[in-house]
Design an enzyme around this catalytic site. Sequence first.
Site, short mmCIF file in Angstrom:
data_model
loop_
_atom_site.label_atom_id
_atom_site.label_comp_id
_atom_site.label_asym_id
_atom_site.label_seq_id
_atom_site.Cartn_x
_atom_site.Cartn_y
_atom_site.Cartn_z
N CYS A 131 0.86 -1.19 0.00
CA CYS A 131 0.00 0.00 0.00
C CYS A 131 0.90 1.24 0.00
O CYS A 131 1.43 1.63 1.03
CB CYS A 131 -0.90 -0.01 1.23
SG CYS A 131 -2.01 1.39 1.28
N LEU A 132 1.10 1.78 -1.18
CA LEU A 132 1.93 2.98 -1.33
C LEU A 132 1.22 3.88 -2.34
O LEU A 132 0.99 3.46 -3.49
CB LEU A 132 3.33 2.59 -1.83
CG LEU A 132 4.37 3.70 -1.94
CD1 LEU A 132 4.66 4.34 -0.58
CD2 LEU A 132 5.66 3.17 -2.56
#
Length: 202
Positions: A131-132
Amino acid sequence: MEIEFINEGWIFQLGYIGAMIRLFKVKEKQRELVENANGGAPTKKQSPGELRLHKDISELNLPKSCAITFPNGKDNLMNFEVSIRPDEGYYLGGTFLFSFQVSPIYPHEAPKVKCKTKVYHPNIDLEGNVCLNILREDWKPVLNINTVIYGLYHLFTEPNYEDPLNHEAAAVLRDNPKMFESNVRRAMSGGYVGQNFFTRCI
């Protein structure tokens, strides 16, 4: 049969043009035959994504704690691996391996990145999804591989419980940072955190 077109003073002779096209095709075929005879693979035209990736890689400026490798050799630069060894924070001393898959239409599409090391982390789930924001809605073609690697490195120095993939790890980080630190050390040393077993990466 030759047909002439007269257009703004220019005369185009279709028969001549056709002959020139045939000649180019013969030359191309001869070049391929020579390459094959010499054992060389026919040259493949590079996609815009490959050209941009070559540029990105030549301009990499990584911290000492990050390294890039090409397991498939120089013929497949679109798939590579990055190892990150944080030198501060909760994950100090661990080594985390990421796979990168770069699209032929890169940089108009973000690279696909997965963590190959099972890690106890609020922003990386147990299947290795990351999750970036710059790999999702905040990706822009002006960004590059260097930016992504720095973003991944930042996840280890400052994990973020507000945008989690691993909700359990995020809740522990938010509510009990000391327990979170203990869980991270246990996972990196090789052991169970709850029901999940983590292999040693330290």
